[in-house]
Design a protein around this motif. Structure first.
Motif, PDB file in Angstrom:
ATOM      1  N   MET A   1       0.842  -1.183   0.000  1.00 29.42           N
ATOM      2  CA  MET A   1       0.000   0.000   0.000  1.00 29.42           C
ATOM      3  C   MET A   1       0.887   1.246   0.000  1.00 29.42           C
ATOM      4  O   MET A   1       1.832   1.355   0.756  1.00 29.42           O
ATOM      5  N   GLU A   2       0.544   2.190  -0.823  1.00 29.86           N
ATOM      6  CA  GLU A   2       1.307   3.430  -0.942  1.00 29.86           C
ATOM      7  C   GLU A   2       0.742   4.486   0.006  1.00 29.86           C
ATOM      8  O   GLU A   2      -0.470   4.661   0.116  1.00 29.86           O
ATOM      9  N   LEU A   3       1.629   5.179   0.716  1.00 34.43           N
ATOM     10  CA  LEU A   3       1.213   6.283   1.576  1.00 34.43           C
ATOM     11  C   LEU A   3       1.110   7.540   0.712  1.00 34.43           C
ATOM     12  O   LEU A   3       2.106   7.996   0.151  1.00 34.43           O
ATOM     13  N   THR A   4      -0.076   8.092   0.610  1.00 29.95           N
ATOM     14  CA  THR A   4      -0.316   9.197  -0.317  1.00 29.95           C
ATOM     15  C   THR A   4       0.206  10.543   0.169  1.00 29.95           C
ATOM     16  O   THR A   4       0.325  11.461  -0.622  1.00 29.95           O
ATOM     17  N   HIS A   5       0.493  10.669   1.441  1.00 34.08           N
ATOM     18  CA  HIS A   5       0.944  11.953   1.970  1.00 34.08           C
ATOM     19  C   HIS A   5       2.466  12.068   2.037  1.00 34.08           C
ATOM     20  O   HIS A   5       3.003  12.934   2.703  1.00 34.08           O
ATOM     21  N   LEU A   6       3.163  11.151   1.350  1.00 30.01           N
ATOM     22  CA  LEU A   6       4.623  11.205   1.277  1.00 30.01           C
ATOM     23  C   LEU A   6       5.044  11.198  -0.184  1.00 30.01           C
ATOM     24  O   LEU A   6       4.479  10.465  -1.001  1.00 30.01           O
ATOM     25  N   ASN A   7       6.065  11.996  -0.506  1.00 27.26           N
ATOM     26  CA  ASN A   7       6.576  11.948  -1.873  1.00 27.26           C
ATOM     27  C   ASN A   7       7.606  10.823  -1.981  1.00 27.26           C
ATOM     28  O   ASN A   7       7.821  10.071  -1.028  1.00 27.26           O
ATOM     29  N   GLN A   8       8.278  10.710  -3.128  1.00 30.22           N
ATOM     30  CA  GLN A   8       9.219   9.605  -3.356  1.00 30.22           C
ATOM     31  C   GLN A   8      10.424   9.664  -2.430  1.00 30.22           C
ATOM     32  O   GLN A   8      11.090   8.657  -2.214  1.00 30.22           O
ATOM     33  N   ARG A   9      10.704  10.829  -1.863  1.00 29.02           N
ATOM     34  CA  ARG A   9      11.829  10.974  -0.925  1.00 29.02           C
ATOM     35  C   ARG A   9      11.382  10.798   0.528  1.00 29.02           C
ATOM     36  O   ARG A   9      12.170  10.993   1.448  1.00 29.02           O
ATOM     37  N   GLY A  10      10.093  10.489   0.739  1.00 27.11           N
ATOM     38  CA  GLY A  10       9.581  10.299   2.086  1.00 27.11           C
ATOM     39  C   GLY A  10       9.209  11.595   2.790  1.00 27.11           C
ATOM     40  O   GLY A  10       8.988  11.601   3.995  1.00 27.11           O
ATOM     41  N   GLU A  11       9.118  12.678   2.040  1.00 21.56           N
ATOM     42  CA  GLU A  11       8.766  13.980   2.624  1.00 21.56           C
ATOM     43  C   GLU A  11       7.253  14.180   2.582  1.00 21.56           C
ATOM     44  O   GLU A  11       6.576  13.731   1.657  1.00 21.56           O
ATOM     45  N   ALA A  12       6.742  14.875   3.583  1.00 20.13           N
ATOM     46  CA  ALA A  12       5.309  15.141   3.655  1.00 20.13           C
ATOM     47  C   ALA A  12       4.875  16.018   2.489  1.00 20.13           C
ATOM     48  O   ALA A  12       5.600  16.918   2.065  1.00 20.13           O
ATOM     49  N   ARG A  13       3.689  15.725   1.965  1.00 20.48           N
ATOM     50  CA  ARG A  13       3.123  16.530   0.886  1.00 20.48           C
ATOM     51  C   ARG A  13       1.607  16.500   0.983  1.00 20.48           C
ATOM     52  O   ARG A  13       1.015  15.545   1.486  1.00 20.48           O
ATOM     53  N   MET A  14       0.993  17.547   0.467  1.00 20.83           N
ATOM     54  CA  MET A  14      -0.461  17.586   0.375  1.00 20.83           C
ATOM     55  C   MET A  14      -0.846  16.900  -0.936  1.00 20.83           C
ATOM     56  O   MET A  14      -0.270  17.175  -1.977  1.00 20.83           O
ATOM     57  N   VAL A  15      -1.804  16.000  -0.881  1.00 17.17           N
ATOM     58  CA  VAL A  15      -2.228  15.257  -2.057  1.00 17.17           C
ATOM     59  C   VAL A  15      -2.938  16.188  -3.028  1.00 17.17           C
ATOM     60  O   VAL A  15      -3.768  17.010  -2.629  1.00 17.17           O
ATOM     61  N   ASP A  16      -2.621  16.062  -4.314  1.00 20.33           N
ATOM     62  CA  ASP A  16      -3.278  16.849  -5.355  1.00 20.33           C
ATOM     63  C   ASP A  16      -4.591  16.168  -5.712  1.00 20.33           C
ATOM     64  O   ASP A  16      -4.602  15.072  -6.263  1.00 20.33           O
ATOM     65  N   VAL A  17      -5.711  16.818  -5.400  1.00 16.94           N
ATOM     66  CA  VAL A  17      -7.020  16.244  -5.695  1.00 16.94           C
ATOM     67  C   VAL A  17      -7.671  16.903  -6.908  1.00 16.94           C
ATOM     68  O   VAL A  17      -8.824  16.616  -7.223  1.00 16.94           O
ATOM     69  N   SER A  18      -6.936  17.756  -7.609  1.00 14.68           N
ATOM     70  CA  SER A  18      -7.523  18.512  -8.712  1.00 14.68           C
ATOM     71  C   SER A  18      -8.055  17.626  -9.832  1.00 14.68           C
ATOM     72  O   SER A  18      -8.986  18.002 -10.533  1.00 14.68           O
ATOM     73  N   GLY A  19      -7.512  16.441 -10.009  1.00 13.27           N
ATOM     74  CA  GLY A  19      -7.974  15.540 -11.054  1.00 13.27           C
ATOM     75  C   GLY A  19      -9.099  14.619 -10.630  1.00 13.27           C
ATOM     76  O   GLY A  19      -9.630  13.860 -11.444  1.00 13.27           O
ATOM     77  N   LYS A  20      -9.481  14.683  -9.362  1.00 14.29           N
ATOM     78  CA  LYS A  20     -10.542  13.805  -8.871  1.00 14.29           C
ATOM     79  C   LYS A  20     -11.918  14.351  -9.253  1.00 14.29           C
ATOM     80  O   LYS A  20     -12.123  15.565  -9.320  1.00 14.29           O
ATOM     81  N   GLU A  21     -12.842  13.434  -9.448  1.00 14.87           N
ATOM     82  CA  GLU A  21     -14.216  13.800  -9.767  1.00 14.87           C
ATOM     83  C   GLU A  21     -14.898  14.377  -8.530  1.00 14.87           C
ATOM     84  O   GLU A  21     -14.690  13.905  -7.412  1.00 14.87           O
ATOM     85  N   GLN A  22     -15.716  15.400  -8.759  1.00 19.05           N
ATOM     86  CA  GLN A  22     -16.498  15.963  -7.667  1.00 19.05           C
ATOM     87  C   GLN A  22     -17.730  15.081  -7.454  1.00 19.05           C
ATOM     88  O   GLN A  22     -18.503  14.865  -8.374  1.00 19.05           O
ATOM     89  N   THR A  23     -17.859  14.528  -6.254  1.00 20.33           N
ATOM     90  CA  THR A  23     -18.995  13.666  -5.938  1.00 20.33           C
ATOM     91  C   THR A  23     -19.566  14.047  -4.577  1.00 20.33           C
ATOM     92  O   THR A  23     -18.905  14.713  -3.771  1.00 20.33           O
TER      93      THR A  23
END
Length: 159
Positions: A1-23
């Motif tokens: 399972m991939e942790l979505t709040h970490l980038n490839q270097r293991g640093e914290a990041r905010m997930v980009d939800v701009s491509g997600k469908e509005q539901t």
């Protein structure tokens, strides 16, 4: 399972939800506050010297849901369309069960907002009652249900 709040270097990041469908999305959460029967009676009767404990806790929970992104790192600010905080009195176990629910139409879920609402409502009850009883316990904070989004519908087996 991939942790979505970490980038490839293991640093914290905010997930980009701009491509997600509005539901349409919704979440329900709970917290349980255990106290002495005498304290519960004060809360339920509305005779607590600090005022209406449940009304204050309800407002605190609603306000907390609206401020979740200010409290939880990397949480998206959301335009909530509805927040409710309800109380169920369990006199036999001397407990108050708090249930919160949050709704919106958006690109990310509202689980954190529902959990924050229930938690802050419970903390408000503690704060208002601590002069009467210091050993009040807050527990059973959990997600009861969530709907909407890619992961679909979840319902706790305890709900």
């Amino acid at each position: 399972m991939e942790l979505t709040h970490l980038n490839q270097r293991g640093e914290a990041r905010m997930v980009d939800v701009s491509g997600k469908e509005q539901t349409a999305r919704m979440a329900r959460a709970q917290a349980v506050v255990s106290m002495a029967p005498e304290t519960l009676a004060l809360v339920v009767s509305g005779e607590h010297k600090k005022g209406d404990v449940l009304a204050c806790a309800r407002i605190a929970g609603i306000m907390a849901a609206k401020k979740t992104s200010d409290l939880i790192p990397l949480c998206h600010p959301l335009m909530l369309s509805k927040v409710e905080v309800e109380f169920e009195v369990d006199e036999a176990n001397s407990q108050l069960r708090i249930e919160s629910s949050c709704r919106l139409s958006g690109q990310t879920g509202v689980e954190m907002e529902a959990l924050t609402a229930a938690s802050v409502a419970a903390l408000t009850i503690y704060d208002m009652c601590k002069a009467v009883q210091k050993d009040i316990r807050i527990g059973e904070i959990c997600l009861l249900e969530k709907a909407g989004g890619k992961s679909g519908h979840f319902r706790s087996k305890d709900d």
